[in-house]
Write a protein that holds these residues in place. Sequence first.
Motif, PDB file in Angstrom:
ATOM      1  N   ALA A  61       0.843  -1.196   0.000  1.00 21.53           N
ATOM      2  CA  ALA A  61       0.000   0.000   0.000  1.00 21.53           C
ATOM      3  C   ALA A  61       0.878   1.245   0.000  1.00 21.53           C
ATOM      4  O   ALA A  61       0.604   2.215  -0.713  1.00 21.53           O
ATOM      5  CB  ALA A  61      -0.930   0.001   1.201  1.00 21.53           C
ATOM      6  N   SER A  62       1.937   1.207   0.783  1.00 23.01           N
ATOM      7  CA  SER A  62       2.848   2.339   0.849  1.00 23.01           C
ATOM      8  C   SER A  62       3.529   2.553  -0.506  1.00 23.01           C
ATOM      9  O   SER A  62       3.685   3.683  -0.962  1.00 23.01           O
ATOM     10  CB  SER A  62       3.877   2.098   1.944  1.00 23.01           C
ATOM     11  N   GLU A  63       3.928   1.458  -1.156  1.00 26.56           N
ATOM     12  CA  GLU A  63       4.550   1.559  -2.472  1.00 26.56           C
ATOM     13  C   GLU A  63       3.562   2.117  -3.491  1.00 26.56           C
ATOM     14  O   GLU A  63       3.913   2.951  -4.316  1.00 26.56           O
ATOM     15  CB  GLU A  63       5.067   0.190  -2.921  1.00 26.56           C
ATOM     16  N   LYS A  64       2.306   1.647  -3.419  1.00 25.26           N
ATOM     17  CA  LYS A  64       1.281   2.160  -4.335  1.00 25.26           C
ATOM     18  C   LYS A  64       1.043   3.646  -4.091  1.00 25.26           C
ATOM     19  O   LYS A  64       0.909   4.422  -5.032  1.00 25.26           O
ATOM     20  CB  LYS A  64      -0.028   1.387  -4.175  1.00 25.26           C
ATOM     21  N   GLU A  65       1.001   4.024  -2.818  1.00 28.35           N
ATOM     22  CA  GLU A  65       0.833   5.440  -2.493  1.00 28.35           C
ATOM     23  C   GLU A  65       1.998   6.254  -3.045  1.00 28.35           C
ATOM     24  O   GLU A  65       1.811   7.344  -3.582  1.00 28.35           O
ATOM     25  CB  GLU A  65       0.719   5.633  -0.981  1.00 28.35           C
ATOM     26  N   CYS A  66       3.205   5.709  -2.908  1.00 29.20           N
ATOM     27  CA  CYS A  66       4.385   6.406  -3.439  1.00 29.20           C
ATOM     28  C   CYS A  66       4.289   6.533  -4.957  1.00 29.20           C
ATOM     29  O   CYS A  66       4.589   7.592  -5.514  1.00 29.20           O
ATOM     30  CB  CYS A  66       5.665   5.663  -3.060  1.00 29.20           C
ATOM     31  N   GLU A  67       3.872   5.446  -5.622  1.00 27.58           N
ATOM     32  CA  GLU A  67       3.723   5.490  -7.073  1.00 27.58           C
ATOM     33  C   GLU A  67       2.665   6.512  -7.480  1.00 27.58           C
ATOM     34  O   GLU A  67       2.864   7.294  -8.412  1.00 27.58           O
ATOM     35  CB  GLU A  67       3.343   4.108  -7.616  1.00 27.58           C
ATOM     36  N   ILE A  68       1.544   6.494  -6.771  1.00 28.89           N
ATOM     37  CA  ILE A  68       0.468   7.444  -7.065  1.00 28.89           C
ATOM     38  C   ILE A  68       0.961   8.870  -6.843  1.00 28.89           C
ATOM     39  O   ILE A  68       0.718   9.757  -7.660  1.00 28.89           O
ATOM     40  CB  ILE A  68      -0.785   7.140  -6.209  1.00 28.89           C
ATOM     41  N   LYS A  69       1.691   9.057  -5.753  1.00 29.79           N
ATOM     42  CA  LYS A  69       2.220  10.386  -5.446  1.00 29.79           C
ATOM     43  C   LYS A  69       3.210  10.833  -6.525  1.00 29.79           C
ATOM     44  O   LYS A  69       3.167  11.975  -6.987  1.00 29.79           O
ATOM     45  CB  LYS A  69       2.895  10.370  -4.075  1.00 29.79           C
ATOM     46  N   GLU A  70       4.093   9.925  -6.952  1.00 31.74           N
ATOM     47  CA  GLU A  70       5.055  10.253  -8.004  1.00 31.74           C
ATOM     48  C   GLU A  70       4.339  10.573  -9.313  1.00 31.74           C
ATOM     49  O   GLU A  70       4.686  11.532 -10.002  1.00 31.74           O
ATOM     50  CB  GLU A  70       6.041   9.105  -8.205  1.00 31.74           C
ATOM     51  N   ASP A  71       3.327   9.752  -9.659  1.00 31.13           N
ATOM     52  CA  ASP A  71       2.538  10.018 -10.866  1.00 31.13           C
ATOM     53  C   ASP A  71       1.864  11.379 -10.781  1.00 31.13           C
ATOM     54  O   ASP A  71       1.846  12.141 -11.746  1.00 31.13           O
ATOM     55  CB  ASP A  71       1.470   8.937 -11.082  1.00 31.13           C
ATOM     56  N   PHE A  72       1.309  11.661  -9.626  1.00 33.64           N
ATOM     57  CA  PHE A  72       0.642  12.947  -9.415  1.00 33.64           C
ATOM     58  C   PHE A  72       1.627  14.101  -9.584  1.00 33.64           C
ATOM     59  O   PHE A  72       1.334  15.089 -10.250  1.00 33.64           O
ATOM     60  CB  PHE A  72      -0.003  12.989  -8.026  1.00 33.64           C
ATOM     61  N   GLU A  73       2.813  13.952  -8.984  1.00 39.50           N
ATOM     62  CA  GLU A  73       3.820  15.004  -9.088  1.00 39.50           C
ATOM     63  C   GLU A  73       4.278  15.190 -10.532  1.00 39.50           C
ATOM     64  O   GLU A  73       4.452  16.324 -10.995  1.00 39.50           O
ATOM     65  CB  GLU A  73       5.015  14.695  -8.179  1.00 39.50           C
ATOM     66  N   LEU A  74       4.456  14.096 -11.276  1.00 38.46           N
ATOM     67  CA  LEU A  74       4.837  14.191 -12.683  1.00 38.46           C
ATOM     68  C   LEU A  74       3.750  14.887 -13.498  1.00 38.46           C
ATOM     69  O   LEU A  74       4.035  15.777 -14.306  1.00 38.46           O
ATOM     70  CB  LEU A  74       5.106  12.803 -13.269  1.00 38.46           C
TER      71      LEU A  74
ATOM     72  N   TYR B  84       1.499  16.873 -12.355  1.00 43.00           N
ATOM     73  CA  TYR B  84       1.453  18.270 -11.914  1.00 43.00           C
ATOM     74  C   TYR B  84       2.534  19.082 -12.626  1.00 43.00           C
ATOM     75  O   TYR B  84       2.270  20.176 -13.124  1.00 43.00           O
ATOM     76  CB  TYR B  84       1.630  18.364 -10.394  1.00 43.00           C
ATOM     77  N   GLN B  85       3.751  18.545 -12.687  1.00 36.27           N
ATOM     78  CA  GLN B  85       4.851  19.235 -13.365  1.00 36.27           C
ATOM     79  C   GLN B  85       4.521  19.449 -14.848  1.00 36.27           C
ATOM     80  O   GLN B  85       4.737  20.532 -15.389  1.00 36.27           O
ATOM     81  CB  GLN B  85       6.165  18.443 -13.230  1.00 36.27           C
ATOM     82  N   GLU B  86       3.996  18.401 -15.498  1.00 36.29           N
ATOM     83  CA  GLU B  86       3.628  18.515 -16.910  1.00 36.29           C
ATOM     84  C   GLU B  86       2.563  19.590 -17.108  1.00 36.29           C
ATOM     85  O   GLU B  86       2.667  20.419 -18.014  1.00 36.29           O
ATOM     86  CB  GLU B  86       3.105  17.175 -17.435  1.00 36.29           C
ATOM     87  N   MET B  87       1.548  19.561 -16.269  1.00 36.82           N
ATOM     88  CA  MET B  87       0.466  20.540 -16.384  1.00 36.82           C
ATOM     89  C   MET B  87       0.975  21.954 -16.089  1.00 36.82           C
ATOM     90  O   MET B  87       0.575  22.909 -16.751  1.00 36.82           O
ATOM     91  CB  MET B  87      -0.694  20.182 -15.442  1.00 36.82           C
ATOM     92  N   HIS B  88       1.859  22.070 -15.119  1.00 38.75           N
ATOM     93  CA  HIS B  88       2.414  23.379 -14.777  1.00 38.75           C
ATOM     94  C   HIS B  88       3.242  23.924 -15.945  1.00 38.75           C
ATOM     95  O   HIS B  88       3.116  25.098 -16.301  1.00 38.75           O
ATOM     96  CB  HIS B  88       3.258  23.275 -13.509  1.00 38.75           C
ATOM     97  N   GLU B  89       4.071  23.071 -16.554  1.00 33.97           N
ATOM     98  CA  GLU B  89       4.865  23.488 -17.709  1.00 33.97           C
ATOM     99  C   GLU B  89       3.960  23.859 -18.878  1.00 33.97           C
ATOM    100  O   GLU B  89       4.200  24.849 -19.571  1.00 33.97           O
ATOM    101  CB  GLU B  89       5.840  22.381 -18.106  1.00 33.97           C
ATOM    102  N   LYS B  90       2.916  23.069 -19.081  1.00 31.14           N
ATOM    103  CA  LYS B  90       1.963  23.367 -20.154  1.00 31.14           C
ATOM    104  C   LYS B  90       1.273  24.706 -19.886  1.00 31.14           C
ATOM    105  O   LYS B  90       1.110  25.520 -20.791  1.00 31.14           O
ATOM    106  CB  LYS B  90       0.929  22.243 -20.249  1.00 31.14           C
TER     107      LYS B  90
END
Length: 186
Positions: A32-45, A47-53
């Motif tokens: 669950a912690s790994e999935k949360e980390c993956e979800i968090k990393e995906d979210f951050e990526l 977010y970065q893409e959307m912010h750059e866009k």
Amino acid sequence: MKDEHNQEHDLSQKELESCENSCTCEGKKQEASEKECEIKEDFELKYQEMHEKYLRVHADFENVKKRLERDKSMALEYAYEKIALDLLPVIDALLGAHKSASGDDKESALTKGLELTMEKLHEVLARHGIEGIECLEEFDPNFHNAIMQVKSEEKENGKIVQVLQQGYKYKGRVLRPAMVSIAKND
């Protein structure tokens, strides 16, 4: 003894199951912690893409806004250009009439009236940034259009001999080049 041994075995079996359960729980927690980390990393990526866009779109918007302001400013600045072009044949006709009338009698009322009309017209044009192109001796292809070459003992090669049609510019931009004849001495 068997009972004790069975009890010990039962206890160790229970402990083992408990340990397996806790390991499974820890494993599940870790998953669950790994999935949360993956979800968090995906979210951050994302977010970065959307912010750059967003930044690119915002920069594009600002560039379009500046271009529209510049185009609007240019359109307002050169709004009189079309009407000035339409007035040039009228000015030419008045100049022709003035030359014809002044050839006969320079003191006639018609000649004086045409002179006053031409002066007023040039004042109004100058007030709006429309001015005649000076045709001194030096030929400049940016402002003059040489339509013929004539022999001239008084002028050097390439110098303006005669102005055949007055040229005009509007706020520094050529509306119509002056039609001139230039000297050609061989």
